[in-house]
Enzyme design. Structure first.
Site, PDB file in Angstrom:
ATOM      1  N   SER A  23       0.835  -1.006  -0.001  1.00 53.78           N
ATOM      2  CA  SER A  23      -0.091   0.096   0.189  1.00 53.78           C
ATOM      3  C   SER A  23       0.655   1.312   0.170  1.00 53.78           C
ATOM      4  CB  SER A  23      -0.796   0.117   1.137  1.00 53.78           C
ATOM      5  OG  SER A  23      -1.534   1.203   1.477  1.00 53.78           O
ATOM      6  N   HIS A  47      -1.140  -1.342  -4.337  1.00 52.19           N
ATOM      7  CA  HIS A  47      -2.412  -0.950  -3.775  1.00 52.19           C
ATOM      8  C   HIS A  47      -2.402   0.804  -3.725  1.00 52.19           C
ATOM      9  CE1 HIS A  47      -6.106  -1.418  -1.286  1.00 52.19           C
ATOM     10  NE2 HIS A  47      -5.557  -0.612  -0.483  1.00 52.19           N
ATOM     11  N   ASP A  49      -4.279   3.939  -2.049  1.00 53.74           N
ATOM     12  CA  ASP A  49      -5.276   4.368  -1.265  1.00 53.74           C
ATOM     13  C   ASP A  49      -5.808   5.586  -1.493  1.00 53.74           C
ATOM     14  OD1 ASP A  49      -6.041   2.160   0.464  1.00 53.74           O
ATOM     15  OD2 ASP A  49      -3.797   2.440   1.242  1.00 53.74           O
ATOM     16  N   MET A  51      -8.400   8.893  -0.525  1.00 53.44           N
ATOM     17  CA  MET A  51      -9.175   9.192   0.853  1.00 53.44           C
ATOM     18  C   MET A  51      -9.977  10.747   0.344  1.00 53.44           C
ATOM     19  SD  MET A  51      -7.249   8.027   3.944  1.00 53.44           S
ATOM     20  CE  MET A  51      -6.289   6.269   3.798  1.00 53.44           C
ATOM     21  N   HIS A  80      -8.024   1.721  -4.128  1.00 53.28           N
ATOM     22  CA  HIS A  80      -9.088   1.596  -3.281  1.00 53.28           C
ATOM     23  C   HIS A  80      -9.552   3.059  -2.965  1.00 53.28           C
ATOM     24  CE1 HIS A  80      -9.734   0.637   1.354  1.00 53.28           C
ATOM     25  NE2 HIS A  80     -10.970   0.764   0.802  1.00 53.28           N
ATOM     26  N   MET A  82     -11.806   5.300  -1.091  1.00 57.16           N
ATOM     27  CA  MET A  82     -12.478   5.435   0.012  1.00 57.16           C
ATOM     28  C   MET A  82     -13.338   7.079  -0.127  1.00 57.16           C
ATOM     29  SD  MET A  82      -9.500   4.229   2.619  1.00 57.16           S
ATOM     30  CE  MET A  82      -8.312   4.164   1.276  1.00 57.16           C
ATOM     31  N   MET A 150     -12.038  -5.084   4.797  1.00 62.57           N
ATOM     32  CA  MET A 150     -11.358  -4.131   5.680  1.00 62.57           C
ATOM     33  C   MET A 150     -11.015  -4.757   7.110  1.00 62.57           C
ATOM     34  SD  MET A 150     -10.447  -1.540   3.744  1.00 62.57           S
ATOM     35  CE  MET A 150      -9.332  -0.855   5.163  1.00 62.57           C
ATOM     36  N   GLY A 155      -9.056   4.871   6.701  1.00 62.54           N
ATOM     37  CA  GLY A 155      -8.803   6.234   7.068  1.00 62.54           C
ATOM     38  C   GLY A 155      -7.353   6.502   7.274  1.00 62.54           C
ATOM     39  N   ASP A 188      -7.081  -5.526   4.097  1.00 60.49           N
ATOM     40  CA  ASP A 188      -6.366  -4.459   4.072  1.00 60.49           C
ATOM     41  C   ASP A 188      -6.684  -3.921   5.492  1.00 60.49           C
ATOM     42  OD1 ASP A 188      -5.312  -1.991   3.433  1.00 60.49           O
ATOM     43  OD2 ASP A 188      -7.097  -1.403   2.339  1.00 60.49           O
ATOM     44  N   GLY A 189      -5.104  -3.732   5.950  1.00 63.32           N
ATOM     45  CA  GLY A 189      -5.313  -2.950   7.325  1.00 63.32           C
ATOM     46  C   GLY A 189      -4.355  -3.860   8.453  1.00 63.32           C
TER      47      GLY A 189
HETATM   48  C1  DX5 Z   1      -6.466   2.143   5.462  1.00 62.64           C
HETATM   49  C2  DX5 Z   1      -6.001   1.963   3.988  1.00 62.64           C
HETATM   50  C3  DX5 Z   1      -5.016   0.829   3.868  1.00 62.64           C
HETATM   51  C4  DX5 Z   1      -3.455   1.228   4.861  1.00 62.64           C
HETATM   52  C5  DX5 Z   1      -3.020  -0.122   5.246  1.00 62.64           C
HETATM   53  O1  DX5 Z   1      -7.544   3.062   5.339  1.00 62.64           O
HETATM   54  O2  DX5 Z   1      -7.168   1.421   3.461  1.00 62.64           O
HETATM   55  O3  DX5 Z   1      -4.591   0.240   2.528  1.00 62.64           O
HETATM   56  O4  DX5 Z   1      -2.671   1.743   3.974  1.00 62.64           O
HETATM   57  O5  DX5 Z   1      -1.974   0.323   6.091  1.00 62.64           O
HETATM   58  P1  DX5 Z   1      -1.497  -0.728   7.179  1.00 62.64           P
HETATM   59  O6  DX5 Z   1      -0.719  -1.789   6.512  1.00 62.64           O
HETATM   60  O7  DX5 Z   1      -0.236   0.283   7.740  1.00 62.64           O
HETATM   61  O8  DX5 Z   1      -2.391  -1.097   8.155  1.00 62.64           O
HETATM   62 ZN    ZN Z   2      -6.568   0.411   1.205  1.00 64.11          ZN
END
Ligand code: DX5
Ligand code: ZN
Length: 236
Positions: A23, A47, A49, A51, A80, A82, A150, A155, A188-189
């Site tokens: 990510s 990946h 992210d 937001m 992804h 969000m 998730m 976030g 993810d997470g």
């Molecule tokens: C969180 C993201 C994740 C995040 C994961 O909102 O969607 O993709 O980057 O990060 P780690 O691996 O640090 O939990």
């Molecule tokens: Zn993500």
């Protein structure tokens, strides 16, 4: 921006195969291309992210960054989103070189969003927050390529893995197997060498990791270590 589909689709691999997706969120944003280049040999997907400061309280990156990175790597881009209004941006992500986009089921209008992703030539994913039940995604399993469960509330990077999500991952896997559906199951997470086997045993096959990879001084080694840990996970 142009709404036409991208012409050169990158190979996502075979549904159900183990894949590691670093990510970008935890990378150094001042040197993204270098960071991606370093991790690429050990990565299957990247990946990304996105937001919007509305669906989640944070703001990250958008289509221009995806377009810039596209020029530096042939990696499959797993975006992804969000976002509360992904429909306004899906065309821009497709034009920028996204390969797959994943929208959250919590934002609604799921049928329309899946149709829009398909029309744009994108692989279509559906994400569920940790407290959103399996039932929310069940009606769409025949229409999507990926279900993202998730394992933290979206976030922020660096949060702790929520193991309570594992029964839902197993529910999705069971439904996918029952229907012989070509659907990837992503988590993810909080994924690292300890939690990756837990997620893989529960039925996940795409493992996203930010902090555990880019927070490591040798990100490529960290990605390989997560892959080995997941590969050695006991079967369900
Ligand atoms: C969180 C993201 C994740 C995040 C994961 O909102 O969607 O993709 O980057 O990060 P780690 O691996 O640090 O939990
Ligand atoms: Zn993500």
């Amino acid at each position: 921006m142009d709404q036409r589909p991208t012409t050169q689709a990158r190979d996502p691999g075979r549904a159900g195969d183990l894949r590691i997706a670093p990510s970008l969120l935890s990378a150094d944003f001042g040197m993204l291309a270098e960071q991606v280049g370093e991790v690429a040999p050990a990565a299957d997907w990247l990946h990304v992210d996105v937001m919007d400061g509305h669906f989640v309280p944070n703001v990250t990156i958008g289509p221009p960054v995806v377009a810039s990175l596209r020029r530096h790597t042939p990696l499959f881009f797993d975006c992804h989103l969000m976002m509360t209004d992904p429909d306004r941006y899906l065309g821009d992500f497709a034009s920028a070189g996204a390969d797959g986009c994943t929208v959250h089921v919590e934002v609604g209008r799921t049928d329309e969003l899946i149709a829009q992703m398909r029309a744009l030539g994108l692989r279509a994913g559906l994400a569920l927050n940790p407290d959103t039940p399996f039932e929310a995604v069940r009606p769409y399993l025949r229409q999507v390529d990926l279900v993202l469960c998730m394992t933290v509330f979206p976030g922020f990077g660096g949060q702790s893995f929520i193991a309570d999500v594992m029964p839902k991952v197993t529910q999705v896997r069971a439904a996918v197997e029952e229907g012989s559906l070509p659907v990837d199951i992503e988590v993810d997470g909080g994924i690292d060498i300890t939690t990756a086997p837990t997620a893989a045993s529960a039925g996940a096959n795409v493992l996203v990791a930010g902090t555990a990879i880019f927070g490591h001084e040798r990100p490529w080694d960290a990605a390989e270590a997560i892959r080995s840990a997941a590969r050695d996970a006991p079967p369900r």
